[in-house]
Design a protein around this motif. Structure first.
Motif, short mmCIF file in Angstrom:
data_model
loop_
_atom_site.label_atom_id
_atom_site.label_comp_id
_atom_site.label_asym_id
_atom_site.label_seq_id
_atom_site.Cartn_x
_atom_site.Cartn_y
_atom_site.Cartn_z
N ILE A 224 0.83 -1.21 0.00
CA ILE A 224 0.00 0.00 0.00
C ILE A 224 0.86 1.25 0.00
CG2 ILE A 224 -1.58 1.39 1.40
CD1 ILE A 224 -3.00 -1.07 2.23
N LEU A 225 1.81 1.31 0.93
CA LEU A 225 2.65 2.51 1.07
C LEU A 225 3.53 2.72 -0.16
CD1 LEU A 225 3.61 1.99 4.81
CD2 LEU A 225 2.17 3.82 3.90
N LEU A 226 4.09 1.65 -0.70
CA LEU A 226 4.90 1.78 -1.91
C LEU A 226 4.05 2.22 -3.09
CD1 LEU A 226 7.26 -1.34 -1.69
CD2 LEU A 226 7.84 1.05 -1.25
N SER A 227 2.82 1.73 -3.18
CA SER A 227 1.92 2.14 -4.26
C SER A 227 1.65 3.64 -4.21
CB SER A 227 0.59 1.38 -4.18
OG SER A 227 0.77 0.00 -4.38
N VAL A 228 1.39 4.14 -3.00
CA VAL A 228 1.13 5.58 -2.85
C VAL A 228 2.37 6.39 -3.19
CG1 VAL A 228 0.55 7.39 -1.19
CG2 VAL A 228 -0.69 5.22 -1.15
N GLY A 229 3.54 5.97 -2.65
CA GLY A 229 4.77 6.70 -2.92
C GLY A 229 5.11 6.73 -4.40
N LEU A 230 4.99 5.59 -5.08
CA LEU A 230 5.30 5.55 -6.51
C LEU A 230 4.29 6.36 -7.31
CD1 LEU A 230 6.26 1.78 -6.90
CD2 LEU A 230 7.79 3.75 -6.95
N ALA A 231 3.01 6.34 -6.90
CA ALA A 231 2.01 7.14 -7.61
C ALA A 231 2.30 8.63 -7.49
CB ALA A 231 0.61 6.82 -7.06
N LEU A 232 2.76 9.06 -6.31
CA LEU A 232 3.10 10.47 -6.14
C LEU A 232 4.35 10.85 -6.93
CD1 LEU A 232 2.39 10.85 -2.31
CD2 LEU A 232 1.00 11.68 -4.21
N LEU A 233 5.18 9.87 -7.27
CA LEU A 233 6.35 10.13 -8.11
C LEU A 233 5.99 10.14 -9.60
CD1 LEU A 233 9.21 7.96 -6.54
CD2 LEU A 233 9.11 10.45 -6.68
N SER A 234 4.77 9.76 -9.93
CA SER A 234 4.39 9.59 -11.34
C SER A 234 4.53 10.86 -12.18
CB SER A 234 2.95 9.06 -11.43
OG SER A 234 2.03 9.94 -10.82
N ALA A 264 1.18 17.77 -13.39
CA ALA A 264 1.18 17.98 -11.94
C ALA A 264 -0.16 17.64 -11.31
CB ALA A 264 1.55 19.44 -11.63
N GLU A 265 -1.23 17.55 -12.12
CA GLU A 265 -2.56 17.27 -11.60
C GLU A 265 -2.89 15.77 -11.59
OE1 GLU A 265 -5.02 19.44 -14.23
OE2 GLU A 265 -4.16 21.39 -13.75
N LEU A 266 -1.99 14.95 -12.12
CA LEU A 266 -2.31 13.54 -12.34
C LEU A 266 -2.26 12.63 -11.11
CD1 LEU A 266 -0.57 12.99 -15.78
CD2 LEU A 266 -2.98 13.45 -15.30
N PRO A 267 -1.57 12.99 -10.01
CA PRO A 267 -1.59 12.09 -8.85
C PRO A 267 -2.99 11.75 -8.36
CG PRO A 267 0.18 13.66 -8.58
CD PRO A 267 -0.59 14.07 -9.81
N GLY A 268 -3.96 12.65 -8.55
CA GLY A 268 -5.33 12.35 -8.13
C GLY A 268 -5.90 11.14 -8.85
N VAL A 269 -5.43 10.88 -10.07
CA VAL A 269 -5.84 9.69 -10.82
C VAL A 269 -4.88 8.53 -10.57
CG1 VAL A 269 -6.16 8.75 -13.14
CG2 VAL A 269 -6.95 11.06 -12.62
N MET A 270 -3.59 8.83 -10.49
CA MET A 270 -2.58 7.77 -10.38
C MET A 270 -2.61 7.07 -9.03
SD MET A 270 -1.33 7.64 -13.32
CE MET A 270 -0.17 6.35 -12.89
N VAL A 271 -2.95 7.78 -7.96
CA VAL A 271 -2.97 7.14 -6.63
C VAL A 271 -4.00 6.01 -6.56
CG1 VAL A 271 -3.52 7.48 -4.19
CG2 VAL A 271 -1.95 9.05 -5.33
N ASN A 329 -14.44 8.74 -9.91
CA ASN A 329 -14.69 10.12 -9.48
C ASN A 329 -13.65 11.08 -10.04
OD1 ASN A 329 -16.98 9.66 -8.01
ND2 ASN A 329 -15.97 9.58 -6.02
N SER A 330 -12.38 10.72 -9.89
CA SER A 330 -11.31 11.61 -10.34
C SER A 330 -11.33 11.78 -11.86
CB SER A 330 -9.95 11.05 -9.90
OG SER A 330 -9.87 10.98 -8.49
N LEU A 331 -11.49 10.67 -12.60
CA LEU A 331 -11.50 10.76 -14.05
C LEU A 331 -12.72 11.51 -14.56
CD1 LEU A 331 -10.33 7.15 -14.96
CD2 LEU A 331 -9.09 9.27 -15.44
N TYR A 332 -13.88 11.27 -13.94
CA TYR A 332 -15.10 11.96 -14.36
C TYR A 332 -14.97 13.46 -14.15
CZ TYR A 332 -19.96 13.44 -14.53
OH TYR A 332 -21.12 14.10 -14.84
N ALA A 367 -2.94 4.39 -17.85
CA ALA A 367 -3.18 3.00 -17.41
C ALA A 367 -1.88 2.20 -17.42
CB ALA A 367 -4.22 2.34 -18.30
N VAL A 368 -1.09 2.34 -18.48
CA VAL A 368 0.18 1.60 -18.56
C VAL A 368 1.12 2.04 -17.45
CG1 VAL A 368 2.25 1.25 -19.97
CG2 VAL A 368 -0.01 1.12 -21.02
#
Length: 437
Positions: A224-234, A264-271, A329-332, A367-368
């Protein structure tokens, strides 16, 4: 400003639908599982049943708290970003940053409180169903009666409201000028903290014994924590990727350019996307390894093993539903917000099909990226658990589970974006530009 916040919620409730839904689902999950604490503490409950119920509440309650915060944070960030013009107008009218923060936080708290209150009924029903599942599997005595008490109620209300207030404060702080140096430093601290804590949690796995009942918890939390950290690095990873993608044409070029502008706005989708892939993949594979190890030992499943399997499958179900809701929600919200952009592109000569093609390419790139990041986080948990449990580096099961998780993630990402864009494109281009102006 609190009066203005209340009036804003009453006059334009549609803008808060995503936040309300996130708060409702989050509170429902938290109260459903924390009601197991109330049930376990009721008079006459035997020790085995009490331990089973308390374990379920503790494990899933921890996951639920993390998910609620990130769900509410992602939807509120999109909401505040879409209201940048309104916030700027209020600032020009004399509103101070402190007043704007009180307004936005007040809105978030009001919406979250309504969502949490609406979740009480479904949470009570969900708790009864969950207790029936434990009783049908023989993990809890049939004589145990369901109880929904103060632990469930107050935990659901408190966690949901506090998560909304904290997420709203951070979102409006960035929108009102506090994002330059301090915002970047805060993001770096969050990324570093997530990665370090995730690595430490993964490392804890190697300290436990192969038969330890808690063996699966450290790699799961680590994933979980690694997923969040990597998503914020996206954002940084996408910048590097987008600069090398040889996409051209009426759909490919604007897709790459649009993502670079909005990176810069993409972490809301990537997380939520990365979290879903990482956690679902890790949990399902680790549970498969555990089942294979028990089968190979030739012993029947113990009560603890049954509890663990029930919890893991329940957690995966929660993550699937909750992460998909976060992602949708985020994508919509993000796609609907681009109404003016789509209208301008059509006025400049782009066809609706070319705009949809652009959105489809953007969705596939996201997605990729999410698949790569989520798979990396999942592998860290899977390898550590499998190594300790079976002395093998990877599970013997094939790619079927991973392919299923990836298929769901890609379908939700591309499907939501394309359907939302198609609905937006039904508005005439001139009207779309005029309405968004």
């Amino acid at each position: 400003m609190l009066t203005l916040a209340t009036r804003s919620v009453r006059q334009r409730p549609g803008r808060f639908t995503a936040t309300l839904l996130s708060a409702f689902l989050g509170a429902a999950i938290i109260m459903t599982f924390n009601s197991m604490h109330d049930t376990a503490g009721a008079p006459g409950v035997d020790s085995v049943s009490s331990e089973t119920l308390s374990t379920a509440a503790g494990v899933v309650g921890g996951y639920g708290t993390l998910l609620v915060f990130f769900a509410v944070a992602s939807t509120l960030t999109v909401n505040v970003r879409q209201r940048s013009a309104e916030i700027e107008l209020l600032r020009c009218s004399g509103a101070t940053p402190a007043q704007l923060k009180r307004m936005v936080v007040g809105e978030a708290v009001a919406v979250a409180l309504v969502g949490a209150l609406l979740a009480i009924g479904p949470a009570m029903l969900g708790g009864r169903v969950l207790l029936d599942v434990f009783q049908d599997s023989g993990q809890v005595a049939e004589s145990v009666d369901y109880a929904f008490g103060p632990i469930a109620l107050y935990s659901g209300l408190d966690i949901t409201v506090l998560a909304a207030a904290g997420a709203a404060f951070l979102a409006v702080r960035r929108a009102t000028g506090g994002r330059s140096r301090s915002g970047g430093r805060g993001r770096r601290v969050l990324v570093l903290g997530s990665l370090v804590l995730g690595a430490l949690s993964i490392g804890t796995t190697f300290v436990l014994s192969p038969t330890d009942a808690a063996l699966m918890a450290p790699p799961a939390y680590g994933a979980i924590l690694l997923s969040v950290g990597l998503a914020l690095l996206s954002p940084g990873l996408l910048r590097a990727l987008l600069g090398r993608l040889p996409l051209t044409g009426p759909s490919g070029y604007p897709a790459v350019r649009g993502l670079r502008v909005r990176v810069a706005e993409l972490p809301g989708v990537m997380v939520p996307l990365t979290l879903f892939i990482g956690m679902a993949t890790a949990t399902l594979y680790m549970q498969g390894v555990e089942n294979d190890a028990i089968h190979a030992a030739g012993v029947p499943k113990s009560v603890d093993a049954k509890n663990l399997e029930t919890l893991n499958l329940t957690v995966v179900g929660i993550i699937v539903v909750f992460s998909c809701v976060m992602l949708v929600n985020s994508l919509y919200a993000a796609t609907t917000y681009r109404r003016k952009e789509f209208g301008q592109q059509r006025l400049a000569g782009a066809t609706p099909g070319q705009v949809l093609g652009m959105v489809g390419i953007e969705s596939l790139i996201l997605a990729v990226t999410g698949v790569v990041l989520g798979t990396g986080a999942a592998l860290a948990g899977i390898v550590s658990f499998t190594t300790v449990r079976t002395d093998a580096a990877l599970p013997e099961r094939g790619l079927g589970i991973w392919l299923g998780v990836v298929a769901v993630a890609v379908a939700v990402t591309t499907g939501t974006s394309l359907v939302t864009a198609w609905r937006v494109l039904r508005t005439p281009a001139i009207s779309a530009v005029a309405l968004a102006a």
